[in-house]
Every structure is written in C-alpha cells, then in structure tokens.
Design a protein around this motif. Sequence first.
Motif, mmCIF file in Angstrom:
data_model
loop_
_atom_site.group_PDB
_atom_site.id
_atom_site.type_symbol
_atom_site.label_atom_id
_atom_site.label_comp_id
_atom_site.label_asym_id
_atom_site.label_seq_id
_atom_site.Cartn_x
_atom_site.Cartn_y
_atom_site.Cartn_z
ATOM 1 N N LEU A 165 -8.092 -1.459 3.902
ATOM 2 C CA LEU A 165 -7.078 -1.295 2.877
ATOM 3 C C LEU A 165 -7.403 -0.082 2.022
ATOM 4 C CD1 LEU A 165 -6.455 -4.949 1.582
ATOM 5 C CD2 LEU A 165 -5.095 -3.630 3.203
ATOM 6 N N GLY A 166 -6.368 0.653 1.643
ATOM 7 C CA GLY A 166 -6.520 1.775 0.726
ATOM 8 C C GLY A 166 -5.339 1.843 -0.213
ATOM 9 N N VAL A 167 -5.605 2.170 -1.460
ATOM 10 C CA VAL A 167 -4.541 2.292 -2.457
ATOM 11 C C VAL A 167 -4.173 3.767 -2.591
ATOM 12 C CG1 VAL A 167 -3.870 1.916 -4.852
ATOM 13 C CG2 VAL A 167 -5.333 0.252 -3.698
ATOM 14 N N VAL A 168 -2.907 4.081 -2.336
ATOM 15 C CA VAL A 168 -2.408 5.453 -2.409
ATOM 16 C C VAL A 168 -1.533 5.576 -3.651
ATOM 17 C CG1 VAL A 168 -1.168 7.278 -1.196
ATOM 18 C CG2 VAL A 168 -2.425 5.543 0.106
ATOM 19 N N ARG A 169 -1.807 6.558 -4.457
ATOM 20 C CA ARG A 169 -1.083 6.738 -5.714
ATOM 21 C C ARG A 169 0.244 7.459 -5.493
ATOM 22 N NH1 ARG A 169 -2.863 3.079 -9.188
ATOM 23 N NH2 ARG A 169 -5.143 2.998 -9.163
ATOM 24 N N LYS A 170 1.299 6.885 -6.070
ATOM 25 C CA LYS A 170 2.595 7.556 -6.078
ATOM 26 C C LYS A 170 2.605 8.645 -7.151
ATOM 27 C CE LYS A 170 5.457 3.604 -4.651
ATOM 28 N NZ LYS A 170 6.598 2.736 -5.039
ATOM 29 N N PRO A 171 3.561 9.575 -7.090
ATOM 30 C CA PRO A 171 3.675 10.568 -8.162
ATOM 31 C C PRO A 171 3.876 9.920 -9.537
ATOM 32 C CG PRO A 171 4.969 11.260 -6.262
ATOM 33 C CD PRO A 171 4.475 9.863 -5.970
ATOM 34 N N SER A 172 4.476 8.735 -9.559
ATOM 35 C CA SER A 172 4.695 8.035 -10.828
ATOM 36 C C SER A 172 3.423 7.425 -11.376
ATOM 37 C CB SER A 172 5.744 6.937 -10.646
ATOM 38 O OG SER A 172 5.305 5.974 -9.703
ATOM 39 N N GLY A 173 2.358 7.371 -10.568
ATOM 40 C CA GLY A 173 1.102 6.788 -10.993
ATOM 41 C C GLY A 173 0.866 5.388 -10.474
ATOM 42 N N ASP A 174 1.902 4.743 -9.962
ATOM 43 C CA ASP A 174 1.743 3.402 -9.399
ATOM 44 C C ASP A 174 0.969 3.482 -8.077
ATOM 45 O OD1 ASP A 174 3.257 2.485 -11.490
ATOM 46 O OD2 ASP A 174 5.141 2.527 -10.378
ATOM 47 N N GLY A 175 0.278 2.392 -7.780
ATOM 48 C CA GLY A 175 -0.481 2.336 -6.543
ATOM 49 C C GLY A 175 0.257 1.571 -5.461
ATOM 50 N N THR A 176 0.180 2.063 -4.231
ATOM 51 C CA THR A 176 0.761 1.379 -3.076
ATOM 52 C C THR A 176 -0.353 1.105 -2.075
ATOM 53 O OG1 THR A 176 2.897 2.489 -3.353
ATOM 54 C CG2 THR A 176 2.435 1.535 -1.198
ATOM 55 N N VAL A 177 -0.409 -0.124 -1.578
ATOM 56 C CA VAL A 177 -1.475 -0.511 -0.659
ATOM 57 C C VAL A 177 -1.077 -0.162 0.773
ATOM 58 C CG1 VAL A 177 -2.885 -2.411 0.210
ATOM 59 C CG2 VAL A 177 -2.179 -2.388 -2.191
ATOM 60 N N PHE A 178 -1.935 0.623 1.431
ATOM 61 C CA PHE A 178 -1.790 0.954 2.842
ATOM 62 C C PHE A 178 -2.824 0.140 3.620
ATOM 63 C CE2 PHE A 178 0.754 4.142 1.165
ATOM 64 C CZ PHE A 178 1.214 5.073 2.092
ATOM 65 N N ALA A 179 -2.451 -0.344 4.796
ATOM 66 C CA ALA A 179 -3.379 -1.071 5.657
ATOM 67 C C ALA A 179 -3.541 -0.324 6.963
ATOM 68 C CB ALA A 179 -2.874 -2.486 5.922
ATOM 69 N N ASP A 180 -4.772 0.027 7.287
ATOM 70 C CA ASP A 180 -5.099 0.658 8.564
ATOM 71 C C ASP A 180 -5.340 -0.464 9.567
ATOM 72 O OD1 ASP A 180 -6.358 1.837 10.727
ATOM 73 O OD2 ASP A 180 -8.235 2.187 9.660
ATOM 74 N N ILE A 181 -4.339 -0.736 10.410
ATOM 75 C CA ILE A 181 -4.424 -1.825 11.381
ATOM 76 C C ILE A 181 -5.166 -1.318 12.621
ATOM 77 C CG2 ILE A 181 -3.141 -3.561 12.676
ATOM 78 C CD1 ILE A 181 -2.777 -3.714 9.629
ATOM 79 N N PRO A 182 -6.234 -2.008 13.049
ATOM 80 C CA PRO A 182 -6.985 -1.540 14.229
ATOM 81 C C PRO A 182 -6.097 -1.326 15.435
ATOM 82 C CG PRO A 182 -8.164 -3.304 13.130
ATOM 83 C CD PRO A 182 -6.831 -3.203 12.450
ATOM 84 N N GLY A 183 -6.524 -0.419 16.310
ATOM 85 C CA GLY A 183 -5.704 0.030 17.433
ATOM 86 C C GLY A 183 -5.206 -1.087 18.320
ATOM 87 N N LEU A 184 -3.911 -1.042 18.588
ATOM 88 C CA LEU A 184 -3.305 -1.990 19.513
ATOM 89 C C LEU A 184 -3.362 -1.418 20.927
ATOM 90 C CD1 LEU A 184 -0.118 -2.848 17.424
ATOM 91 C CD2 LEU A 184 -2.285 -4.068 17.465
ATOM 92 N N ILE A 185 -3.398 -2.318 21.893
ATOM 93 C CA ILE A 185 -3.387 -1.893 23.291
ATOM 94 C C ILE A 185 -2.341 -2.711 24.038
ATOM 95 C CG2 ILE A 185 -5.813 -1.213 23.277
ATOM 96 C CD1 ILE A 185 -6.452 -3.824 24.735
ATOM 97 N N GLU A 186 -2.077 -2.339 25.262
ATOM 98 C CA GLU A 186 -1.099 -3.066 26.057
ATOM 99 C C GLU A 186 -1.556 -4.516 26.260
ATOM 100 O OE1 GLU A 186 1.476 -2.506 30.191
ATOM 101 O OE2 GLU A 186 -0.242 -1.195 29.751
ATOM 102 N N GLY A 187 -0.639 -5.450 26.025
ATOM 103 C CA GLY A 187 -0.975 -6.868 26.118
ATOM 104 C C GLY A 187 -1.472 -7.448 24.812
ATOM 105 N N ALA A 188 -1.352 -6.695 23.704
ATOM 106 C CA ALA A 188 -1.849 -7.188 22.416
ATOM 107 C C ALA A 188 -1.151 -8.471 21.997
ATOM 108 C CB ALA A 188 -1.663 -6.113 21.337
#
Length: 345
Positions: A198-221
């Motif tokens: 998880l990472g919090v990315v700041r908007k220009p307004s100053g609010d934070g938005t949470v981004f989630a780096d989902i581990p790599g998917l593969i065929e048959g996930a």
Amino acid sequence: MQFIDQAEIQVQAGDGGDGLVAFRREKYVPAGGPSGGNGGRGGSVILKAVENLQTLLDFRYNHLFKAENGKRGGPNNRTGASGNDRIIEVPCGTMVFDAETDEVLGDLVAPNQTLCVAQGGKGGLGNAHFLSNSNRAPEKALPGLPGESRFLRLELKLLAEVGIIGLPNAGKSTLIAAVSAARPKIADYPFTTLVPNLGVVRKPSGDGTVFADIPGLIEGAHLGIGLGHDFLRHVERTRLLLHLIDVTSEDPIANYQMIQDELQAYGRGLSDRPQILALNKLDALDKTGDDLEALTQKLEQLSHAPVFQISAATRLGLDALLNRIWQTLDSMETEGAGISVHQLE
C-alpha cells in the motif's frame, strides 16, 4: 512484517452464571422467604476494526478466544456479576465468515466498527424469582445458559481506491515507489512482490489516495494458480484499476487480454471496474515510434479508453497519468458511479 490475509479462529462466549437457592436468615424476620439472586450474563466475543493493524498475523498462532463467564447469583437477591466481553482487534477491511456454513457474518471496514460474533449466555434465575402465592418457599433455581461457540474464517481485503494490476515484472512496484513513500522490494525478475503493498499518493489538493500494488497475476489466477485467489481478493475493494503493460514484452496485446480474461473469469464485478491502461518501461523500449503508436492505437480500440505511455523508473509521463486518475476518481464521486467499500463483498 509478515503479511497474513487469512486466518481461522474459534470464539467462545462466556456461560451465564447459575441462579442461587437461598433464604433470608435474619433476626426478628421469622418468615424471611426466598432470597436467591439471578446469575450474571456471560461475556460476549466482539470483533473491532482498528487502523493500526495491517495483517491477520496475530491470529496465526492464537486460535482460541474466550470471554469471561458470568458469576453465580448471591443471597439477598443479589445478581451475579456479568462476565467481561472479549474484544478482538482486527484490521480495517476484514470480512468475517462462519467457517462451518460459509455465511458472511459481517464486514468491518470503518475504524472502531464492531461485530458481535458470539453472544454470552443468559444468567440462570434464582429461587426468589419463583416466589408465588402457591409456593412461598421455592427451592428451585436455574443454571446459566451456555455461551455461543463458533469457528470463524477471517479474510482481509485491502482498502484502496486504486489497484495496480498487471503481469509479473510489469513495473507495478516501481510505479508505487515512484508516486508514494512505499518502498516495496524491486528486482529484475518475476514475482518479486509476493504480498500487496500500500502507498498513499497525494492529490494536488493535499488529500491522500491509497494505491495498492497487487502482486503479478498469471494465467489461471481465477483458479488459484500462482496464489491467484489471494491476489484477486485484494482487487475487489478498489474503485479504479490501473493496468500496467510491459511495452518490452513479446506480445503486449496478448498480455492485456490475458489479464482481462482472468478478471472476467474471477467475477464479482472486477471486469466491469473502471480501468486506466498504461504502457510501461518506455526507457527500455527498442521499438520504433511507429510501432509504439500502432500498439497504443490497438489497445485503445480493445479497451475503448485512452492508453498512457510512461516509464515508472524515470517518472516519464507520470504527471499526466496521475491527473487522469484524479479526474476519473472525482467524476466517479460526482456521478455516483463509485463503488463503496461498504457495498463490496
């Protein structure tokens, strides 16, 4: 910190205290009568969502949680003390299932939200309760009722507005490290990331938005291959998907289609979730400009959406990509098209 997103536990509520058979024995009170009090209620088991936990690691070795039993009733019509409730803290985003019936008992998404998963037993009645005109000296009392016992399955689904998806080694960890303070492991081989970040990315307004780096998917996930179920579970709560495609791969179009097929096969509305596409690793591209434009146009035709060209490693094109993300999230809120985490399973 070890990331654990599933756990099974047993909860046992407290038993109610027994009622008491007793009679008043006081000087100058020749017919004191029954005075046995009722038993106290047993404590309940309650789950509480807290912000300072990110995994279910605490439940890996501790599987049994008991509440306190109620106390026995006392003389002089004194009710026994109730047992203390057992409060179990869990991370926000925890779904609670009955492990035996697979019934969804609750979804704890907001801080301090609580869910009673096992009700304490009711205290038994003392003999004073059974006093009547026909029975002036009852010698009957009831035992306390047993507390509920349950086997629970806890599943943690990360709460994030933007989920970053793509094949292994598409540059997801590099991107979240570039736009937030998160520092995931980054290396030049597939499956570097084994748990969501998880990472919090700041908007220009100053609010934070949470981004989630989902581990790599593969065929048959969607069938669980490559821990697919564990990965896809965390995509369910996201409002917007950012699909990264490695532009240096042999067939970016096939890679895009494979991820779409997995989202479709998994179901639960993932294939209908709004997506933004980005061709990543432009810094390592050996294709000509014409090839890149042809690939971009092909993806735009397939996805019916604009495709961004970026390099997460050099931050090329990230400002335009983030602006599009903010615009999309704002429009979803304005139009009511956003998916509330309270409505997602």
